[in-house]
Design an enzyme around this catalytic site. Structure first.
Site, PDB file in Angstrom:
ATOM      1  N   GLU A 112       0.810  -1.274   0.010  1.00 44.04           N
ATOM      2  CA  GLU A 112      -0.074   0.031  -0.064  1.00 44.04           C
ATOM      3  C   GLU A 112       0.942   1.125  -0.014  1.00 44.04           C
ATOM      4  OE1 GLU A 112      -3.153   0.092  -0.361  1.00 44.04           O
ATOM      5  OE2 GLU A 112      -3.273  -2.164  -0.202  1.00 44.04           O
ATOM      6  N   SER A 387     -32.888 -27.842 -19.532  1.00 51.37           N
ATOM      7  CA  SER A 387     -34.148 -27.573 -20.573  1.00 51.37           C
ATOM      8  C   SER A 387     -34.565 -26.011 -20.174  1.00 51.37           C
ATOM      9  CB  SER A 387     -35.215 -28.233 -20.468  1.00 51.37           C
ATOM     10  OG  SER A 387     -34.641 -29.462 -21.120  1.00 51.37           O
TER      11      SER A 387
END
Length: 921
Positions: A112, A387
């Site tokens: 950082e 389906s």
């Protein structure tokens, strides 16, 4: 000539003089430009200073409580008032700087802000690189925030990438560095940042992910946690281990680059599997409310909207959840009161959407009462849809691009994929030629793959992607037509199906409407824009096809149907491989997953059911669970609300066609109803040829209606000479009023008792055979007014003097009345002469007609004779009312005019049938 020369010479000298003049003036020009630039610079500095002063003028004041303590966020239901949760109040393990292991400090610094202990809140060197990147790639493309700036941003400011916010951030960072030590600022940072899964602060994260104290973390574990704050949900190792591993390796690389670990240490840590050491189950703060799986989705969306932390930023989050629906879904999944689940391991994911807006109204993400921020089966499950994909990849594109109608013919027959692999229907049967309505209703695989191939894979893929279905082109083959190679969630399917119910307009499913920041003035709306993804005609025709899935006897979704509701939907199942079937000993018909997706104009629901691990299978009863969930939930949320039918757009026409016709033929007016199907076509593609196969339906003939005064009733009968046995619809109109259906049956006769005297009755009879109607026949009858006779007393009010006189039947009035009424009464009461009437009567009925004579038919001398003649009775039995008479009218006996036993018979003048002689030999 000399003049010309001098002129040229003068011009040359003038040009040289001008050049010398320009050379002399050049230094002056440069000085002016320099002065202008200096002036502009000064003005710019003044303007920049003024802007800087303006931006920082309303900066918030440093507040130690805000720096160290997170502010929880409030979450509201869709009414904007009901508070459903408050995020950020869970426990937090606060750790002091001196208790943070150096390994963790180094990981944060390398990742950082490696110069944290050297700068004064702003890293000028890093800022310069970011400015250059922003000029080349656009503002906000790269950040240069130090740890100090991140503390300020998370404590006070909005995460918007604006110049004003950055200026305020830098100003407050400088102030923060002056007020606190570096160690105190670092301590604020590691306790404030969010690590996903409701873990705030590095100490809490160590417990949530590894069940360890902070000091016990290994290099690999520390790097994994330090990599999370950049994008907590994206790098969550529970959900996305691949992403988390890549991010961890980046952290380890940066630690090596900046000298915190050796190359050997880096490679050793990078080789550790990302899941090693992770707890099997996330044990963060337990939220057992019905809303926890919905809140899980809210957190993810808020993070996608910007750099927000719902646990620390003090947000007001306005969501789309229907509180009642969410509670019902939670109850459905966590109790046995609504759905009976066969085992605790069987999981179900549910997504309930508003069809028109895409707002998520409820989420059922787990059957565990304590969700714990774990796996959300509504949003995180990625399984083959089976389906349920057929309307999206097959029939929807066929209607959109090929303009197929609901009556389009397709043949279900033996079929193979392009690679030669055999394809079967689930039933292992073939049904021959049929409409796509039936093919989709039966969920047949072969017609679906045929349709997919006719449309083309590329167009099918594009159609599905517009509906939010994620597709990997590398695994997109023919078999995708029946769900193979696809991975979707219940939310994906609900979002796609809602577009069919919304006239072709797709809204991305979303749970957040807006958030209000801590300042109470800044509102961030969730930017979800509706998109038209298909034609209205496509949406309507596919919807009508999907209605048949629930309403036709052959439909696979009949169990999900809600009587009286306009509802559409589709079932789906997925299968194991042959190897898996053998290993798990799967019973015939057993399935891996079961799906149902369906919708009304108000709501759309997507449901998945299966096991988290593919080590068990769904039997027939378990496969029915998605349909049960859909039906129960749709009924619950629709209660008390109007559910309108899907509106047919003008681009669609409805046509009655002959069933099974190929090419499709329009039905004629004579086509039997059972041979007509109502189908929908894209306007301009509907059939125009009318069938000539059927003739006009034969109608009734010789319709008669007459009034029987003796029985006080209207008798209507008719004949029919056509083929078959039709039903006859009889309509009745009184005095020219509206015609109402009196009866419909195969009987060719009706009666109407006690009609109103003085009224006119009209009867219309229509033959109906196999739904085909004939032309109608009409007959009318007028009922005499009541003052023409008194049926109660038997008195003839017009000729009272005849009441007690004898009459031998020779009087014209008597004979005519006797003949006429005798015949009529024979029909009504089962009497007659056995020759002229259809229903020969018997002697007893004849005697009964004599009684009728007593009731007012004093002139009907011939009325009973036909009946009594059958038994040889004397005619006098029914000649009563006018005295004794021979009653020898033509309608008397069955074999002779005077009866078989005698021809005279007497009456007593009072109409008493008992006084006559029976005339037996």
């Amino acid at each position: 000539m000399a003049d010309n020369y001098r002129t040229r010479e003068e011009r040359r000298k003038q040009a040289e003089a001008k050049k010398k003049s320009n050379k002399k003036s050049s230094p002056g020009l440069f000085r002016r430009i320099f002065l202008i630039l200096i002036t502009l610079g000064i003005v710019g500095m003044i303007a920049g200073g003024a802007a800087f002063a303006y931006f920082i003028s309303d900066s918030p004041k440093l507040d130690e409580k805000l720096l160290k303590d997170p502010v929880p966020s409030k979450v509201y239901a869709d009414d904007g008032k009901t508070l459903i949760d408050e995020l950020g109040q869970e426990h937090r393990d606060y750790v002091a700087y001196e208790d943070v292991p150096q390994l963790v400090v180094n990981a944060f610094l390398a990742t950082e802000d490696v110069r944290f202990f050297k700068h004064h809140g702003i890293d000028v060197r890093r800022l310069g690189g970011a400015v250059l990147a922003n000029f080349t790639s656009g503002f906000g493309s790269q950040g240069a925030s130090t740890i100090t700036q991140q503390v300020v941003k998370r404590s006070y400011l909005t995460p918007d990438k604006t110049i004003k916010r950055k200026v305020q951030e830098m100003w407050l960072s400088i102030q923060l560095e002056q007020k606190y030590t570096k160690e105190e600022i670092f301590e604020m940072y590691v306790n404030k940042i969010f690590f996903a899964n409701r873990a705030n602060g590095i100490a809490t994260a160590a417990q949530v992910y590894y069940g360890k104290e902070l000091k016990e973390l290994t290099l690999n574990e520390a790097a994994t946690l330090v990599g999370l704050p950049q994008s907590p949900s994206r790098y969550d190792p529970f959900r996305y281990p691949d992403r988390a591993e890549k991010r961890r390796n980046v952290v380890l690389h940066l630690m090596n680059k900046h000298g915190f670990i050796t190359n050997e240490e880096m490679e050793k840590a990078q080789a550790v599997p990302i899941t090693q050491g992770l707890k099997k189950k996330n044990t963060g703060q337990t939220d057992s409310t019905p809303y926890d799986t919905f809140i899980d989705q809210v957190i993810k969306e808020v993070e996608e909207m910007g750099d927000y932390n719902v646990f620390t930023d003090g947000l007001e989050i306005y969501t789309t959840v229907d509180a009642d629906a969410q509670k019902y879904v939670h109850k459905m999944l966590t109790t046995d009161e609504i759905i009976k689940f066969p085992s605790k391991e069987l999981q179900t994911g549910i997504t309930l959407l508003d069809t028109k807006t895409g707002e998520i109204k409820a989420i059922g993400g787990s059957r565990n009462k304590e969700f714990n921020g774990g796996f959300n089966f509504a949003t995180d499950t990625k399984r083959s849809p089976g389906s349920t994909i057929k309307p999206i990849l097959d029939y929807g594109p066929a209607v959109e691009y090929l303009k197929w109608s609901t009556a389009h013919q397709i043949v279900d027959e033996p079929y193979k994929y392009e690679n030669g692999q055999e394809l079967n229907n689930a039933s292992r049967q073939h049904y021959g030629k049929m409409t796509i309505r039936e093919a989709l209703g039966r969920s047949l695989n072969i017609p679906a793959v045929k349709t997919f191939n006719e449309v083309g894979a590329e167009r099918s893929r594009q159609f599905a992607e517009k509906l939010g279905i994620p597709i990997n082109p590398k695994s997109f083959f023919e078999s995708a037509a029946i769900g193979s190679g696809l991975e979707v969630s219940s939310m994906d399917m609900a979002g796609a199906y809602s577009a069919f119910g919304n006239g072709g307009i797709y809204n991305k499913p979303h749970s957040v409407r807006k958030i209000v920041l801590r300042d109470k003035n800044t509102t961030i709306k969730n930017k979800v824009a509706p998109k038209t993804v298909m034609k209205e005609s496509t949406a309507f025709i596919v919807t009508d096809l999907l209605k048949s899935v629930l309403k036709e006897s052959y439909g696979t979704g009949v169990a999900a149907n809600i009587p009286g509701f306009p509802v559409a939907g589709k079932t789906g199942t997925t299968n194991f491989t042959e190897e898996e079937k053998a290993r798990l000993n799967v019973e015939p018909g057993g399935a891996l997953d079961a799906w149902f997706a369906g919708y009304t104009t108000n709501y759309t629901i997507g449901v998945w059911t299966g096991y988290e691990k593919k080590n068990n299978y769904l039997g027939k009863s378990s496969q029915a669970i998605p349909k049960q969930v859909f039906k129960n939930l749709m009924q619950h949320v629709s209660e008390g609300k109007e559910t309108k039918d899907f509106k047919k757009p003008s681009s669609v026409v409805k046509v009655g066609i002959v069933k099974g016709s190929d090419p499709i033929m329009k039905a004629s007016e004579y086509t039997p109803q059972n041979m007509i199907a109502e189908e929908y076509f894209v306007r301009g593609t509907e059939p125009t040829k009318v069938t000539k196969e059927y003739d006009k339906q034969e109608g009734p003939s010789n319709l008669q209606a007459h009034y029987d005064q003796l029985a006080d009733q209207i008798i209507v009968n008719w004949e029919y000479h056509g083929d078959g046995q039709p039903d006859f619809e009889v309509k009745l109109s009184k005095d020219g009023g509206p015609a109402d259906v009196l009866s419909q049956s195969a009987v060719q006769k009706v009666t109407v008792g006690q009609p109103d005297h003085g009224s006119s009755y009209t009867f219309t009879v229509t033959a109906i055979l196999d739904g085909q109607r004939s032309d109608s026949a009409t007959a009318s009858v007028d009922i005499p007014a009541s003052d023409t006779g008194d049926p109660e007393t038997g008195n003839d009010t017009e000729n009272p003097e005849d009441e007690n006189s004898e009459n031998d039947g020779s009087t014209p009035n008597d004979n005519q009345n006797g003949d006429q009424n005798g015949d009529q009464n024979g029909d009504q009461n089962g009497t007659g002469d056995g020759q002229t009437d259809q229903n020969p009567g018997d002697g007893n009925n004849g005697n009964g007609n004599g009684n009728n004579g007593n009731n007012g038919n004093g002139n009907n001398g011939s009325n009973g004779n036909g009946n009594n003649g059958n038994n040889g009775n004397g005619n006098g039995n029914n000649g009563n009312g006018n005295g004794n008479g021979s009653n020898s009218g033509n309608d008397n006996g069955a074999g002779s005019d005077t009866g078989t036993g005698g021809d005279t018979g007497t009456g007593d003048g009072s109409g008493n049938p008992d006084s006559g002689n029976d005339g037996n030999p």
